[in-house]
Design a protein around this motif. Sequence first.
Motif, PDB file in Angstrom:
ATOM      1  N   ASP A  50       0.825  -1.205   0.000  1.00 32.69           N
ATOM      2  CA  ASP A  50       0.000   0.000   0.000  1.00 32.69           C
ATOM      3  C   ASP A  50       0.863   1.261   0.000  1.00 32.69           C
ATOM      4  O   ASP A  50       0.578   2.221  -0.714  1.00 32.69           O
ATOM      5  CB  ASP A  50      -0.937   0.017   1.212  1.00 32.69           C
ATOM      6  N   ALA A  51       1.944   1.254   0.788  1.00 33.41           N
ATOM      7  CA  ALA A  51       2.832   2.422   0.861  1.00 33.41           C
ATOM      8  C   ALA A  51       3.482   2.700  -0.493  1.00 33.41           C
ATOM      9  O   ALA A  51       3.600   3.859  -0.911  1.00 33.41           O
ATOM     10  CB  ALA A  51       3.905   2.220   1.927  1.00 33.41           C
ATOM     11  N   MET A  52       3.874   1.644  -1.202  1.00 32.55           N
ATOM     12  CA  MET A  52       4.473   1.825  -2.517  1.00 32.55           C
ATOM     13  C   MET A  52       3.453   2.385  -3.500  1.00 32.55           C
ATOM     14  O   MET A  52       3.758   3.303  -4.270  1.00 32.55           O
ATOM     15  CB  MET A  52       5.022   0.494  -3.038  1.00 32.55           C
ATOM     16  N   ALA A  53       2.243   1.851  -3.477  1.00 30.95           N
ATOM     17  CA  ALA A  53       1.204   2.328  -4.390  1.00 30.95           C
ATOM     18  C   ALA A  53       0.867   3.791  -4.115  1.00 30.95           C
ATOM     19  O   ALA A  53       0.670   4.577  -5.056  1.00 30.95           O
ATOM     20  CB  ALA A  53      -0.038   1.454  -4.269  1.00 30.95           C
ATOM     21  N   LEU A  54       0.835   4.161  -2.856  1.00 26.50           N
ATOM     22  CA  LEU A  54       0.580   5.568  -2.514  1.00 26.50           C
ATOM     23  C   LEU A  54       1.704   6.469  -3.023  1.00 26.50           C
ATOM     24  O   LEU A  54       1.456   7.550  -3.557  1.00 26.50           O
ATOM     25  CB  LEU A  54       0.410   5.734  -1.008  1.00 26.50           C
ATOM     26  N   ALA A  55       2.954   6.025  -2.858  1.00 29.25           N
ATOM     27  CA  ALA A  55       4.098   6.820  -3.328  1.00 29.25           C
ATOM     28  C   ALA A  55       4.060   6.979  -4.846  1.00 29.25           C
ATOM     29  O   ALA A  55       4.282   8.068  -5.376  1.00 29.25           O
ATOM     30  CB  ALA A  55       5.405   6.168  -2.889  1.00 29.25           C
ATOM     31  N   GLY A  56       3.763   5.910  -5.554  1.00 32.18           N
ATOM     32  CA  GLY A  56       3.653   5.984  -7.007  1.00 32.18           C
ATOM     33  C   GLY A  56       2.487   6.849  -7.436  1.00 32.18           C
ATOM     34  O   GLY A  56       2.569   7.583  -8.427  1.00 32.18           O
ATOM     35  N   GLY A  57       1.398   6.785  -6.690  1.00 31.22           N
ATOM     36  CA  GLY A  57       0.226   7.600  -6.990  1.00 31.22           C
ATOM     37  C   GLY A  57       0.503   9.076  -6.930  1.00 31.22           C
ATOM     38  O   GLY A  57      -0.106   9.868  -7.666  1.00 31.22           O
ATOM     39  N   GLU A  58       1.422   9.479  -6.069  1.00 27.79           N
ATOM     40  CA  GLU A  58       1.785  10.900  -5.975  1.00 27.79           C
ATOM     41  C   GLU A  58       2.376  11.399  -7.286  1.00 27.79           C
ATOM     42  O   GLU A  58       2.140  12.536  -7.692  1.00 27.79           O
ATOM     43  CB  GLU A  58       2.770  11.135  -4.827  1.00 27.79           C
ATOM     44  N   VAL A  59       3.155  10.564  -7.962  1.00 31.93           N
ATOM     45  CA  VAL A  59       3.727  10.966  -9.249  1.00 31.93           C
ATOM     46  C   VAL A  59       2.644  10.944 -10.325  1.00 31.93           C
ATOM     47  O   VAL A  59       2.492  11.902 -11.093  1.00 31.93           O
ATOM     48  CB  VAL A  59       4.900  10.044  -9.644  1.00 31.93           C
ATOM     49  N   ILE A  60       1.869   9.876 -10.373  1.00 38.87           N
ATOM     50  CA  ILE A  60       0.835   9.732 -11.388  1.00 38.87           C
ATOM     51  C   ILE A  60      -0.180  10.874 -11.317  1.00 38.87           C
ATOM     52  O   ILE A  60      -0.654  11.365 -12.337  1.00 38.87           O
ATOM     53  CB  ILE A  60       0.118   8.375 -11.244  1.00 38.87           C
ATOM     54  N   ARG A  61      -0.483  11.303 -10.123  1.00 34.99           N
ATOM     55  CA  ARG A  61      -1.453  12.381  -9.930  1.00 34.99           C
ATOM     56  C   ARG A  61      -1.044  13.646 -10.689  1.00 34.99           C
ATOM     57  O   ARG A  61      -1.884  14.443 -11.077  1.00 34.99           O
ATOM     58  CB  ARG A  61      -1.563  12.680  -8.437  1.00 34.99           C
ATOM     59  N   ASN A  62       0.248  13.825 -10.917  1.00 34.52           N
ATOM     60  CA  ASN A  62       0.747  15.048 -11.546  1.00 34.52           C
ATOM     61  C   ASN A  62       0.965  14.932 -13.050  1.00 34.52           C
ATOM     62  O   ASN A  62       1.484  15.850 -13.667  1.00 34.52           O
ATOM     63  CB  ASN A  62       2.051  15.474 -10.865  1.00 34.52           C
ATOM     64  N   ILE A  63       0.574  13.822 -13.627  1.00 32.75           N
ATOM     65  CA  ILE A  63       0.763  13.650 -15.072  1.00 32.75           C
ATOM     66  C   ILE A  63      -0.298  14.441 -15.821  1.00 32.75           C
ATOM     67  O   ILE A  63      -1.482  14.353 -15.538  1.00 32.75           O
ATOM     68  CB  ILE A  63       0.698  12.157 -15.463  1.00 32.75           C
ATOM     69  N   ALA A  64       0.149  15.199 -16.792  1.00 31.65           N
ATOM     70  CA  ALA A  64      -0.753  16.009 -17.615  1.00 31.65           C
ATOM     71  C   ALA A  64      -0.881  15.386 -18.998  1.00 31.65           C
ATOM     72  O   ALA A  64       0.081  14.817 -19.525  1.00 31.65           O
ATOM     73  CB  ALA A  64      -0.220  17.428 -17.731  1.00 31.65           C
ATOM     74  N   THR A  65      -2.047  15.509 -19.601  1.00 27.17           N
ATOM     75  CA  THR A  65      -2.263  14.931 -20.927  1.00 27.17           C
ATOM     76  C   THR A  65      -1.417  15.611 -21.994  1.00 27.17           C
ATOM     77  O   THR A  65      -1.181  15.034 -23.052  1.00 27.17           O
ATOM     78  CB  THR A  65      -3.749  15.014 -21.320  1.00 27.17           C
ATOM     79  N   ALA A  66      -0.945  16.826 -21.736  1.00 30.94           N
ATOM     80  CA  ALA A  66      -0.135  17.548 -22.716  1.00 30.94           C
ATOM     81  C   ALA A  66       1.325  17.107 -22.707  1.00 30.94           C
ATOM     82  O   ALA A  66       2.114  17.587 -23.523  1.00 30.94           O
ATOM     83  CB  ALA A  66      -0.216  19.053 -22.447  1.00 30.94           C
ATOM     84  N   GLU A  67       1.692  16.213 -21.826  1.00 31.98           N
ATOM     85  CA  GLU A  67       3.086  15.774 -21.759  1.00 31.98           C
ATOM     86  C   GLU A  67       3.449  14.929 -22.977  1.00 31.98           C
ATOM     87  O   GLU A  67       2.612  14.261 -23.567  1.00 31.98           O
ATOM     88  CB  GLU A  67       3.332  14.979 -20.482  1.00 31.98           C
ATOM     89  N   ALA A  85      11.627   3.418  -3.213  1.00 31.87           N
ATOM     90  CA  ALA A  85      12.057   4.133  -1.997  1.00 31.87           C
ATOM     91  C   ALA A  85      11.080   3.874  -0.869  1.00 31.87           C
ATOM     92  O   ALA A  85      11.505   3.663   0.284  1.00 31.87           O
ATOM     93  CB  ALA A  85      12.173   5.626  -2.283  1.00 31.87           C
ATOM     94  N   ALA A  86       9.783   3.870  -1.156  1.00 31.74           N
ATOM     95  CA  ALA A  86       8.783   3.586  -0.120  1.00 31.74           C
ATOM     96  C   ALA A  86       8.958   2.164   0.412  1.00 31.74           C
ATOM     97  O   ALA A  86       8.864   1.932   1.613  1.00 31.74           O
ATOM     98  CB  ALA A  86       7.373   3.779  -0.663  1.00 31.74           C
ATOM     99  N   ALA A  87       9.259   1.225  -0.480  1.00 32.61           N
ATOM    100  CA  ALA A  87       9.482  -0.156  -0.048  1.00 32.61           C
ATOM    101  C   ALA A  87      10.714  -0.268   0.847  1.00 32.61           C
ATOM    102  O   ALA A  87      10.717  -0.979   1.854  1.00 32.61           O
ATOM    103  CB  ALA A  87       9.635  -1.075  -1.259  1.00 32.61           C
ATOM    104  N   MET A  88      11.759   0.471   0.496  1.00 33.09           N
ATOM    105  CA  MET A  88      12.994   0.423   1.276  1.00 33.09           C
ATOM    106  C   MET A  88      12.801   1.043   2.657  1.00 33.09           C
ATOM    107  O   MET A  88      13.496   0.668   3.605  1.00 33.09           O
ATOM    108  CB  MET A  88      14.121   1.109   0.519  1.00 33.09           C
ATOM    109  N   ASP A  89      11.854   1.976   2.795  1.00 33.20           N
ATOM    110  CA  ASP A  89      11.592   2.633   4.075  1.00 33.20           C
ATOM    111  C   ASP A  89      10.706   1.809   5.009  1.00 33.20           C
ATOM    112  O   ASP A  89      10.621   2.096   6.179  1.00 33.20           O
ATOM    113  CB  ASP A  89      10.928   3.996   3.854  1.00 33.20           C
TER     114      ASP A  89
END
Length: 91
Positions: A50-67, A85-89
Amino acid sequence: MTGSIIERAARALAQSASGHDDWDSLDPKHQAAIKRDVRAVFHAIREPTDAMALAGGEVIRNIATAETAVDHRDDAASTWRFMVAAAMDER
């Protein structure tokens, strides 16, 4: 960084065990055995916590369709780094 992720991980594992970088002097059978161990670890961790998915979600949340495609590739790489990194923590 060059080489497959399996080889990079195997080299790191071998260095951790011996305390120095001796990968190139290892017997090919020993190298293959270490790579098998790394593949087993990757198989065990392929489903994120769950922690890894949340960490990855933070990046995905910022993806714009214009990229661009390069931007999406970079976002995916950043997602992976945040998730690992979340897994290592985790304790």
